[in-house]
Design a protein around this motif. Structure first.
Motif, PDB file in Angstrom:
ATOM      1  N   PHE A 166      29.206  -8.909 -79.559  1.00  0.00           N
ATOM      2  CA  PHE A 166      29.388 -10.307 -79.358  1.00  0.00           C
ATOM      3  C   PHE A 166      27.975 -10.974 -79.074  1.00  0.00           C
TER       4      PHE A 166
ATOM      5  N   SER B 224      24.681 -11.114 -84.543  1.00  0.00           N
ATOM      6  CA  SER B 224      24.183  -9.979 -83.655  1.00  0.00           C
ATOM      7  C   SER B 224      22.968  -9.231 -84.649  1.00  0.00           C
TER       8      SER B 224
ATOM      9  N   VAL C 297      32.505 -18.728 -81.513  1.00  0.00           N
ATOM     10  CA  VAL C 297      31.344 -18.244 -82.128  1.00  0.00           C
ATOM     11  C   VAL C 297      32.098 -17.037 -83.233  1.00  0.00           C
ATOM     12  N   GLY C 298      31.715 -17.034 -84.453  1.00  0.00           N
ATOM     13  CA  GLY C 298      32.191 -16.165 -85.340  1.00  0.00           C
ATOM     14  C   GLY C 298      33.410 -16.577 -86.126  1.00  0.00           C
TER      15      GLY C 298
ATOM     16  N   PRO D 154      23.420  -9.543 -77.678  1.00  0.00           N
ATOM     17  CA  PRO D 154      24.461  -8.972 -78.371  1.00  0.00           C
ATOM     18  C   PRO D 154      24.990  -7.976 -77.353  1.00  0.00           C
TER      19      PRO D 154
ATOM     20  N   THR E 170      29.596 -22.465 -78.389  1.00  0.00           N
ATOM     21  CA  THR E 170      29.415 -21.244 -79.078  1.00  0.00           C
ATOM     22  C   THR E 170      29.745 -21.322 -80.810  1.00  0.00           C
TER      23      THR E 170
ATOM     24  N   ARG F  27      29.989 -12.545 -86.307  1.00  0.00           N
ATOM     25  CA  ARG F  27      29.668 -12.202 -85.354  1.00  0.00           C
ATOM     26  C   ARG F  27      28.601 -11.082 -85.584  1.00  0.00           C
TER      27      ARG F  27
END
Length: 646
Positions: A435, A476, A301-302, A580, A452, A472
């Motif tokens: 996160f 978020s 993720v991200g 988040p 993710t 992220r």
């Protein structure tokens, strides 16, 4: 192998012979609380609130006493849970009490054991409330121990443990590590455990697809976006052209592409990213020589470019510490690790140079340690310190001190605070990364269900609301604009990541379903009903998303990256509710990057005080912490003269 590791209940973190300072001194003759009686027999108490779900504690009673207590079933995180699983049942017996202190860094597991114990006491007809108020007769040590060593390391997480082993590897005569929690591993032990690796064998590199290829070729076509990029663009072009001449079955990658992507995503400069790529690969190669086997690369993720991997057969970050400990044992390295022993003060001489540390163990033992080559702070960030997060927060509206965190309880910024008392400068303290896919009840990342890096994320209305492969920060921020400040990751049997009833991070799926931390259904319509979303909206969203996974075209949010297994294919279907949570603090201490000594606002170095990992301003992630810890320890051993501190 993973399940076998989870069952090793009574192996302490330092069972291989390193010095440890663990909770001790329990009285063996505690008096039974007056009037307390039981129905003699053996009873098993249950708690459903362990970090990994169900935890069972079997207790034996006489008519007047607790005879024994043992955890007989659990799914807790290895290493972190070792100390409470071993110590708390024994203390219950020794103290004849449920008034037992939780273990630092393992509060959830500690509380679950005590909850299960209360259940067993009730079954045996005992008075739980009386036992919760019974005296705790643990005696504190009054011993004071003076030591001298080459290097003191404060913190046994990614940076600290890599530094300890690297220092010994490079010839240090002695290394002392202090860790305030009851286990080594720090935040890295509960993180996803993913690090970037550009040196994987071909079979473990990610498979290429149209989305990845387009991303590289589009970047090439757009040309350099800065003078820095322009200076290396011919090299980048040559790398891509060489890759294009191959069969292109594997995704393109190189240190330069990693640097370009890094600067464009997170800022910074190419030179620093190229140095990072070099030192990280040194760490990857180094730990691989210890016997590590890697998993196949993927995105996270991200950071969706698929160069991330983890150690095979281990949950989360535990594999790194397994091999680092194994390396210490096999080489009989002169490393003494003291857990449950926080450093409370940095010691300095009359000229302001750091000479050592003062630490106090949970059992009361005090340590005064002189460090000939200096003190290395590897205490991590402060994402587990709500008060400190709120104090410096400038980005997240409405943040309160009870903000959820993915971090362990030990991530409270201790190293930053201690160094500030010596006048240390800090920077970027307001940069607090959230996160976006944390468990909505615990804040952990262990419970994530779904991919993710390439997932479908919907809001309460069953609709997409963001590019799921964005940063992220962006994801978020988008979640905070949705109903309830939460989202759902939607997955199916082909990409949920569930194996043998456990999530990728080891959480018990059935316990999550029972506690409302996960939803499962055979049809999308049933899944929508469970999460109170519009069934037609969710079905339409999934249909449109599945088409995107084939065309790699997202007219709503511009997403172009879809891993091969991204389609929501067939049931059972899952909805993982997420929020988040505070994850990484970018801010921290300022150092002179030539010497890695911490500096004051004036730029003057604090002699013999070093820092590595997330305690530094601008540093984040376990990969950078491992790499930096290893590199800095090598630098200290070879370049810092040993002082006579007698």
């Amino acid at each position: 192998m993973r399940e076998e590791l989870m069952k090793k209940v009574l192996k302490t973190v330092l069972a291989f012979g390193l010095a440890a300072s663990l909770l001790s001194g329990c009285s063996q003759s505690a008096k039974q609380p007056e009037g307390q009686t039981y129905q003699a027999g053996t009873y098993t108490g249950i708690s459903e609130n362990g970090k990994g779900g169900k935890l069972a504690l079997t207790m034996e009673f006489s008519d007047q006493a607790i005879i024994s207590a043992e955890v007989t079933e659990h799914h807790e995180t290895p290493n972190i849970s070792d100390a409470p699983l071993e110590q708390i049942p024994q203390q219950i017996v020794d103290q004849q009490s449920l008034n037992i202190d939780v273990i630092s860094g393992a509060t959830i597991t500690s509380d679950a054991i005590l909850e299960a114990a209360a259940d067993a006491v009730r079954q045996a007809g005992g008075d739980v409330e009386q036992l919760k108020q019974a005296a705790n007769n643990t005696k504190k040590s009054e011993e004071v121990i003076d030591l001298t060593t080459d290097l003191v390391i404060v913190g046994a997480g990614a940076a600290g443990m890599a530094a300890a082993v690297s220092a010994a590897d490079e010839g240090a005569d002695s290394v002392v590590v202090f860790e305030k929690q009851a286990n080594i591993g720090g935040n890295a032990i509960v993180s996803g455990g993913f690090i970037e690796n550009l040196g994987l064998p071909e079979e473990l590199k990610a498979d290429n697809d149209a989305g990845y290829e387009a991303r590289v070729l589009n970047a090439l076509e757009e040309g350099p976006q800065s003078e820095e990029e322009a200076a290396v663009w011919d090299q980048f072009t040559a790398e891509v052209e060489a890759w294009k001449a191959t069969d292109r079955t594997k995704v393109f990658d190189s240190p330069l592409w990693m640097a370009i992507e890094g600067v464009r995503t997170d800022g910074g400069n190419l030179e620093d990213y190229l140095y990072f790529a070099e030192t990280l690969q040194e760490f990857d190669n180094w730990i691989e020589e210890m016997g590590v086997e890697w998993e196949k690369a993927h995105g996270i993720v991200g950071y969706s470019w698929p160069r991330w991997t983890n150690i095979k057969d281990f949950y989360l970050g535990e594999g790194y510490f397994h091999y680092l400990k194994k390396n210490i044992e096999e080489n009989q390295y002169p490393i003494d690790i003291y857990t449950s022993t926080p450093v409370t003060e940095l010691l300095v001489d009359e000229e302001g140079a750091v000479t050592g540390v003062h630490a106090v163990s949970a059992d009361g033992t005090q340590y005064n340690v002189k460090a000939r080559q200096g003190v290395l702070l590897a205490t991590g960030g402060f994402a587990g310190n709500g008060k400190m997060l709120v104090e410096y927060n400038e980005l997240w509206e409405g943040m309160t001190e009870d903000v959820l965190s993915t971090n362990t309880a030990g991530a409270t910024g201790d190293g930053i605070v201690m160094a500030q008392k010596l006048g240390a400068a800090v920077d970027q303290m307001e940069a607090e990364m959230m996160f976006p896919m944390a468990d909505r009840k615990t804040g952990s990342t262990e419970a994530i269900v779904g991919n993710t890096a390439s997932c479908l994320m919907v809001n309460q209305e069953g609709q997409r609301f963001t590019n799921e492969t964005g940063t992220r920060w962006d994801i978020s921020a988008a979640i905070f604009e949705q109903t309830g400040d939460q989202a759902y990751i939607i997955s199916s049997s082909n990409n949920s990541g569930i194996q043998d009833g456990r999530t990728q991070g080891g959480s018990d799926v059935e316990a999550m379903l029972k506690n409302g931390r996960l939803f499962r259904a055979d049809t999308l319509e049933e899944l929508a009903a469970q999460i109170n979303a519009d069934p037609q909206a969710l079905q339409a969203t999934v249909k449109a998303y599945n088409e995107m996974t084939k065309t790699h075209e997202d007219s709503q949010f511009g997403r172009t990256t879809f891993e091969p297994n991204s389609e929501i294919a067939k049931g059972p279907y899952y909805a993982y509710p997420c929020v988040p949570a505070a994850h990484i603090t970018i801010g921290g201490l300022v150092v002179d990057y030539d010497t890695m000594q911490v500096v004051k606002e004036s730029g003057e170095a604090i002699p013999y005080l070093f820092a590595a990992g997330e305690v530094l301003a601008g540093e984040c992630g376990i990969d950078g912490s491992f790499a930096q810890g290893k590199a800095l320890a090598k630098q200290i051993v070879h370049n810092v003269a040993k002082r006579d501190l007698n």
